[in-house]
Design a protein around this motif. Structure first.
Motif, short mmCIF file in Angstrom:
data_model
loop_
_atom_site.label_atom_id
_atom_site.label_comp_id
_atom_site.label_asym_id
_atom_site.label_seq_id
_atom_site.Cartn_x
_atom_site.Cartn_y
_atom_site.Cartn_z
N LYS A 16 0.67 -1.17 -0.18
CA LYS A 16 -0.09 -0.17 0.13
C LYS A 16 0.78 1.07 -0.05
O LYS A 16 0.51 2.39 -0.43
CB LYS A 16 -0.86 0.03 1.13
N GLY A 17 1.96 1.40 0.38
CA GLY A 17 2.88 2.44 0.67
C GLY A 17 4.36 2.12 0.49
O GLY A 17 4.60 0.78 0.04
N THR A 18 4.98 2.76 1.16
CA THR A 18 6.66 2.56 1.28
C THR A 18 6.97 1.87 2.53
O THR A 18 6.50 2.22 3.47
CB THR A 18 7.25 3.84 1.12
N MET A 19 7.77 0.91 2.49
CA MET A 19 8.64 0.12 3.56
C MET A 19 9.74 0.90 4.00
O MET A 19 10.75 1.17 3.36
CB MET A 19 8.78 -1.14 3.34
N TRP A 20 9.65 1.46 5.48
CA TRP A 20 10.89 2.24 6.05
C TRP A 20 11.61 1.41 6.90
O TRP A 20 11.09 0.88 7.92
CB TRP A 20 10.45 3.38 6.53
N LEU A 21 12.88 0.66 6.78
CA LEU A 21 13.50 -0.39 7.33
C LEU A 21 14.64 0.33 8.10
O LEU A 21 15.55 0.92 7.58
CB LEU A 21 13.85 -1.27 6.56
N ILE A 22 14.29 0.46 9.70
CA ILE A 22 15.28 1.29 10.51
C ILE A 22 16.03 0.07 11.03
O ILE A 22 15.53 -0.58 12.03
CB ILE A 22 14.55 1.97 11.56
N TYR A 23 17.22 -0.05 10.58
CA TYR A 23 18.00 -1.11 11.27
C TYR A 23 18.71 -1.06 12.35
O TYR A 23 19.35 -1.89 13.18
CB TYR A 23 18.97 -1.97 10.07
N GLY A 24 19.17 0.12 12.70
CA GLY A 24 19.58 0.38 14.16
C GLY A 24 21.15 0.37 14.38
O GLY A 24 21.70 0.02 15.25
N SER A 25 21.76 0.45 13.20
CA SER A 25 23.33 0.15 13.17
C SER A 25 23.98 1.00 12.13
O SER A 25 23.45 1.42 11.20
CB SER A 25 23.59 -1.26 13.10
N ARG A 26 25.19 1.46 12.33
CA ARG A 26 25.94 2.54 11.61
C ARG A 26 26.94 1.37 10.69
O ARG A 26 27.43 0.62 11.10
CB ARG A 26 26.57 3.34 12.25
N PRO A 27 27.07 1.83 9.44
CA PRO A 27 28.26 1.08 8.71
C PRO A 27 29.47 1.42 9.38
O PRO A 27 29.88 2.29 10.02
CB PRO A 27 27.98 1.84 7.11
N PRO A 28 30.43 0.36 8.91
CA PRO A 28 31.79 0.67 9.59
C PRO A 28 32.58 1.89 8.69
O PRO A 28 32.20 2.12 7.73
CB PRO A 28 32.58 -0.61 9.19
N THR A 29 33.26 2.33 9.72
CA THR A 29 33.84 3.73 9.22
C THR A 29 35.06 3.42 8.21
O THR A 29 35.45 2.15 8.25
CB THR A 29 34.43 4.42 10.62
N LEU A 30 35.61 4.67 7.54
CA LEU A 30 36.59 4.24 6.74
C LEU A 30 37.91 3.67 7.38
O LEU A 30 38.38 2.74 6.84
CB LEU A 30 36.82 5.67 6.17
N TRP A 31 38.13 4.06 8.44
CA TRP A 31 39.39 3.85 9.46
C TRP A 31 39.30 2.54 9.83
O TRP A 31 40.12 1.61 9.82
CB TRP A 31 39.53 4.83 10.51
N SER A 32 38.11 1.89 10.05
CA SER A 32 37.95 0.40 10.50
C SER A 32 38.13 -0.61 9.35
O SER A 32 38.61 -1.63 9.43
CB SER A 32 36.60 0.25 11.24
N ARG A 33 37.58 0.17 8.20
CA ARG A 33 37.85 -0.70 6.92
C ARG A 33 39.18 -0.86 6.61
O ARG A 33 39.62 -1.87 5.99
CB ARG A 33 37.02 -0.09 5.81
N ILE A 34 39.83 0.43 6.74
CA ILE A 34 41.15 0.28 6.23
C ILE A 34 42.14 -0.63 7.21
O ILE A 34 42.99 -1.40 6.89
CB ILE A 34 41.90 1.61 6.24
N PHE A 35 41.55 -0.72 8.52
CA PHE A 35 42.50 -1.25 9.49
C PHE A 35 42.23 -2.96 9.39
O PHE A 35 43.19 -3.73 9.38
CB PHE A 35 42.30 -0.65 10.67
N TYR A 36 40.79 -3.31 9.29
CA TYR A 36 40.65 -4.77 9.46
C TYR A 36 40.66 -5.22 7.87
O TYR A 36 40.76 -6.47 7.63
CB TYR A 36 39.06 -5.01 9.94
N GLN A 37 40.15 -4.76 6.66
CA GLN A 37 40.10 -4.91 5.52
C GLN A 37 41.49 -4.80 4.54
O GLN A 37 41.79 -5.50 3.60
CB GLN A 37 38.96 -4.78 4.72
N GLY A 38 42.07 -3.61 5.05
CA GLY A 38 43.22 -3.18 4.12
C GLY A 38 44.55 -3.73 4.66
O GLY A 38 45.48 -3.08 4.23
#
Length: 391
Positions: free
Chosen positions: A242-264
């Motif tokens: 009937k309308g739009t689904m708004w999905l509020i997942y309550g978490s934040r994406p990993p920061t750039l520094w965390s990606r560099i540290f753990y994945q880079g």
């Protein structure tokens, strides 16, 4: 030997060696297909409602995901649905009031009770309070959920159960639970509905951390389970399509520094080692190759100690006592001028009162010892130093 004959010989040798090797390889090897499950990447790695959003879009429904509830950027309309996976206790009272007003106009709100925190002082927030939901005296317990394909299924095992005492203007339309509390309740408010659930683990695409050794089991929950898909379709029924689904997942994406540290790390670790090696190679030598110059053999403290021993050896002990006594009287004049201005017994009495010492002890400290009384000299010097430190 002609060139043609030479090439024929080479071809014969290759065939003689290649055919047995090919037969041996085909007999000793077998083609095997292996499926490798990779961990989630991109938004799927931090958005637990990512699979739900993709499923809704595949069904022709407009779905938007957001890490936090932000009504200024969410033009909610009657007929929309808000899946609030975020802890409802974090919703401030003005936002909670705005959500309930939107529900009254025809919205559909899904929210869960606060997670188990290990204490009894869990705050459920103004949103659940306005709905008459009580979670204070309830714990977690599984609820059987039987379907044709999975008759032994259970749900809501990790959530906090609740009770409902609906206030005026809110009507309990459906509820699901037992003597230990409710796990689901559908409340009717105006033209809209509010679904309160014990938890929303069945909505998540990958509810458990990815494990390469248990990749298939890590994908067995969430919307990969038939029972979870049926339950998700049931709780989304009021405003579905009937309308739009708004999905509020309550978490934040990993920061750039965390990606560099753990994945880079395959990039920055070798670069760091190369930088340290270059610094070690370019660093100058610390210290001098020549021996340090010889320092003076005697220090100031040795000179003072030798001077005191010299005076004591030649019967000049009163000079040492007088030096310590003058140092004490100098500090006494700075700290207690009245006592320093007195003389005789009056001064002894004033100093004893100031230091809270016995009169005899202060009198002994202020009397000069005999020139040959080494023990008395040490005792009086010790008392004078203690008196000076106490001022």
């Amino acid at each position: 030997m002609s060139a043609r004959l030479r090439w024929l010989v080479v071809l014969a040798v290759l065939v003689t060696l290649g055919v047995p090797l090919a037969i041996l390889f085909l007999r000793s090897h077998e083609r095997v297909t292996h499926t490798e499950h990779l961990p989630p990447q991109g938004e799927a790695s931090y958005n637990p409602l990512y699979v739900l959003g993709q499923a809704l879009r595949a069904d022709g429904i407009t779905a938007h995901s957001s890490p936090r509830l932000d009504l200024q950027r969410m033009p909610l309309q009657p007929g929309d649905t808000v899946v609030l996976l975020q802890d409802s206790a974090d919703v401030p009272p003005p936002i909670a009031q705005s959500l309930l007003q939107w529900v009254e106009r025809g919205g559909h709100l899904l929210l869960r009770t606060p997670p188990l925190a290990g204490d009894d002082d869990t705050v459920q927030g103004p949103l659940l309070d306005a709905l008459g939901v009580d979670t204070e005296y309830y714990d977690s317990a599984c609820k059987p959920f039987h379907i044709a394909d999975d008759p032994g299924h259970s749900e809501f095992c990790s959530g906090r159960r609740f009770g409902v005492d609906a206030p005026d203007g809110i009507r309990v339309e459906r509820e699901w639970g037992d003597d230990e509390g409710l796990v689901f309740a559908r409340l009717r408010k105006g033209a809209g509905t509010v679904d309160v659930l014990s938890d929303m683990e069945f909505l998540k695409g990958t509810p458990r951390p990815f494990d390469a050794d248990d990749a298939k089991d890590s994908l067995a929950d969430g919307l990969h389970d038939t029972a979870h898909r049926d339950l998700t379709r049931y709780v989304l029924e009021p405003n579905y399509a009937k309308g739009t689904m708004w999905l509020i997942y309550g978490s934040r994406p990993p920061t750039l520094w965390s990606r560099i540290f753990y994945q880079g790390w395959p990039v920055w670790v070798p670069l760091l080692l190369a930088l340290l090696g270059w610094l070690w190679q370019r660093a100058q030598r610390f210290g001098s190759p020549l021996p340090a110059p010889a320092s003076e053999r005697r220090s100031l403290l040795e000179h003072v100690r030798a001077s005191g021993e010299h005076l004591l050896r030649y019967g000049k002990a009163p000079l040492l006592y007088d030096a310590v006594r003058r140092a004490f009287l100098a500090r006494l004049r700075r700290r207690a001028p009245t006592a320093a201005a007195l003389t005789g017994e009056a001064q002894v009495h004033a100093i004893a009162t100031l230091l809270q010492w016995p009169h005899s002890r202060v009198q002994t400290a202020l009397q000069a010892p005999a020139s040959q009384d080494v023990a008395g000299l040490r005792d009086r010097i010790r008392l004078l130093i203690q008196m000076r430190n106490l001022l």
